[in-house]
Scaffold this motif. Sequence first.
Motif, PDB file in Angstrom:
ATOM      1  N   HIS A  19      36.697  46.383  27.244  1.00 26.98           N
ATOM      2  CA  HIS A  19      37.582  46.124  28.377  1.00 26.98           C
ATOM      3  C   HIS A  19      38.200  44.754  28.209  1.00 26.98           C
ATOM      4  O   HIS A  19      37.502  43.769  27.932  1.00 26.98           O
ATOM      5  CB  HIS A  19      36.793  46.184  29.685  1.00 26.98           C
ATOM      6  CG  HIS A  19      37.663  46.016  30.903  1.00 26.98           C
ATOM      7  ND1 HIS A  19      38.328  47.062  31.494  1.00 26.98           N
ATOM      8  CD2 HIS A  19      37.998  44.909  31.620  1.00 26.98           C
ATOM      9  CE1 HIS A  19      39.023  46.613  32.530  1.00 26.98           C
ATOM     10  NE2 HIS A  19      38.846  45.312  32.620  1.00 26.98           N
ATOM     11  N   LEU A  20      39.506  44.687  28.358  1.00 29.56           N
ATOM     12  CA  LEU A  20      40.236  43.430  28.241  1.00 29.56           C
ATOM     13  C   LEU A  20      40.682  43.004  29.628  1.00 29.56           C
ATOM     14  O   LEU A  20      41.405  43.736  30.317  1.00 29.56           O
ATOM     15  CB  LEU A  20      41.447  43.620  27.331  1.00 29.56           C
ATOM     16  CG  LEU A  20      42.158  42.376  26.796  1.00 29.56           C
ATOM     17  CD1 LEU A  20      41.208  41.501  25.993  1.00 29.56           C
ATOM     18  CD2 LEU A  20      43.348  42.797  25.927  1.00 29.56           C
ATOM     19  N   THR A  52      35.373  41.481  36.647  1.00 29.12           N
ATOM     20  CA  THR A  52      34.781  42.223  35.546  1.00 29.12           C
ATOM     21  C   THR A  52      34.090  41.320  34.531  1.00 29.12           C
ATOM     22  O   THR A  52      33.418  41.789  33.626  1.00 29.12           O
ATOM     23  CB  THR A  52      35.849  43.046  34.812  1.00 29.12           C
ATOM     24  OG1 THR A  52      36.867  42.169  34.329  1.00 29.12           O
ATOM     25  CG2 THR A  52      36.455  44.081  35.739  1.00 29.12           C
ATOM     26  N   THR A  53      34.284  40.004  34.661  1.00 24.90           N
ATOM     27  CA  THR A  53      33.631  39.073  33.752  1.00 24.90           C
ATOM     28  C   THR A  53      33.378  37.746  34.446  1.00 24.90           C
ATOM     29  O   THR A  53      34.166  37.308  35.265  1.00 24.90           O
ATOM     30  CB  THR A  53      34.494  38.824  32.489  1.00 24.90           C
ATOM     31  OG1 THR A  53      33.896  37.778  31.725  1.00 24.90           O
ATOM     32  CG2 THR A  53      35.909  38.401  32.860  1.00 24.90           C
ATOM     33  N   GLY A  54      32.303  37.113  34.083  1.00 30.03           N
ATOM     34  CA  GLY A  54      32.010  35.790  34.625  1.00 30.03           C
ATOM     35  C   GLY A  54      32.498  34.683  33.731  1.00 30.03           C
ATOM     36  O   GLY A  54      32.207  33.503  33.968  1.00 30.03           O
ATOM     37  N   ASP A  68      30.178  46.454  27.632  1.00 32.36           N
ATOM     38  CA  ASP A  68      28.920  46.672  28.351  1.00 32.36           C
ATOM     39  C   ASP A  68      28.487  45.440  29.138  1.00 32.36           C
ATOM     40  O   ASP A  68      27.304  45.075  29.158  1.00 32.36           O
ATOM     41  CB  ASP A  68      27.803  47.079  27.375  1.00 32.36           C
ATOM     42  CG  ASP A  68      28.016  48.482  26.829  1.00 32.36           C
ATOM     43  OD1 ASP A  68      28.717  49.277  27.480  1.00 32.36           O
ATOM     44  OD2 ASP A  68      27.472  48.773  25.749  1.00 32.36           O
ATOM     45  N   GLY A  69      29.450  44.774  29.766  1.00 31.95           N
ATOM     46  CA  GLY A  69      29.139  43.614  30.580  1.00 31.95           C
ATOM     47  C   GLY A  69      28.942  42.332  29.803  1.00 31.95           C
ATOM     48  O   GLY A  69      28.744  41.273  30.396  1.00 31.95           O
ATOM     49  N   GLU A  70      29.008  42.403  28.480  1.00 35.47           N
ATOM     50  CA  GLU A  70      28.812  41.207  27.645  1.00 35.47           C
ATOM     51  C   GLU A  70      30.167  40.715  27.144  1.00 35.47           C
ATOM     52  O   GLU A  70      30.985  41.486  26.639  1.00 35.47           O
ATOM     53  CB  GLU A  70      27.926  41.530  26.448  1.00 35.47           C
ATOM     54  CG  GLU A  70      27.728  40.355  25.503  1.00 35.47           C
ATOM     55  CD  GLU A  70      26.917  40.730  24.278  1.00 35.47           C
ATOM     56  OE1 GLU A  70      26.835  39.891  23.358  1.00 35.47           O
ATOM     57  OE2 GLU A  70      26.370  41.850  24.237  1.00 35.47           O
TER      58      GLU A  70
END
Length: 262
Positions: A19-20, A52-54, A68-70
């Motif tokens: 995911h971008l 979607t990302t920290g 996968d969240g990474e």
Amino acid sequence: MVLDAQFETLAAAQPADRHLTVVRRDGGTPLDSMLRRLFADQPVSVSGDPATTGAATADDDVAVLVEDGEVLATSPLAALERAILLVNSDLYTTGTLPLADADLPTVLTELADVPFRLRGYPLAHKEKLLLIAMSRQIELRAHRADAGELHASFQQLSRVNDEVGTRRTYRSLAEAPVDVHVYGEPDWNPESALDVTAHTGYGTGYSDSWFVVFDPPASAVERDVTPVGLLALETEPRVWRGIWTFRPDAVSDLAETIRRQL
């Protein structure tokens, strides 16, 4: 047919969906829509949701690649725009972009092992540019390494001479300590002008393939020189399925297949 099998082997290692995420301080722009169109119908989704990302804050203009969240990679959005969104293939073929400036942001290079289906002009304006930019990135890495083998196909070898940017790139590579091999239909003899080895033929592997494979020696790998290979096959006129990889064993196998079969 052997390159078809090689492609399936590379594609079998496809990672989970990536995911971008595009994060802008001032909200979306038309360029964000261009990015979404570039990856439409591909196994890479695009959104503008920083949740979607920290990895990004509200003060960042960045692109973040997540699996996968990474977080796999983060790149300034300006670099992504310069590399692919605000350019076209003429930038590479005319030599407007020097080889030394062909670096790509990591959010693009880290899309390794993802199989793409890409259309060329006039079916699409931007899709095939992803393969063109990655090809030049591989050529740049080979030039910087000053070692190893580079295998590259052109469908028609005359493209090496007719495209100013390609001719300059391969002249630079031929003058470096890199063993350069070029492949394609014999409508021009590159050995008459460049210190390269030409492999000629028609049909499968020559007329319908697009590969750029950099296979460095073990001594260079020990210096953190990374093997990398791109393979694309034309499945119908101006439609390609393509993939690139940095996995050393996969690159070595692809290079060996090319050496033995073409």
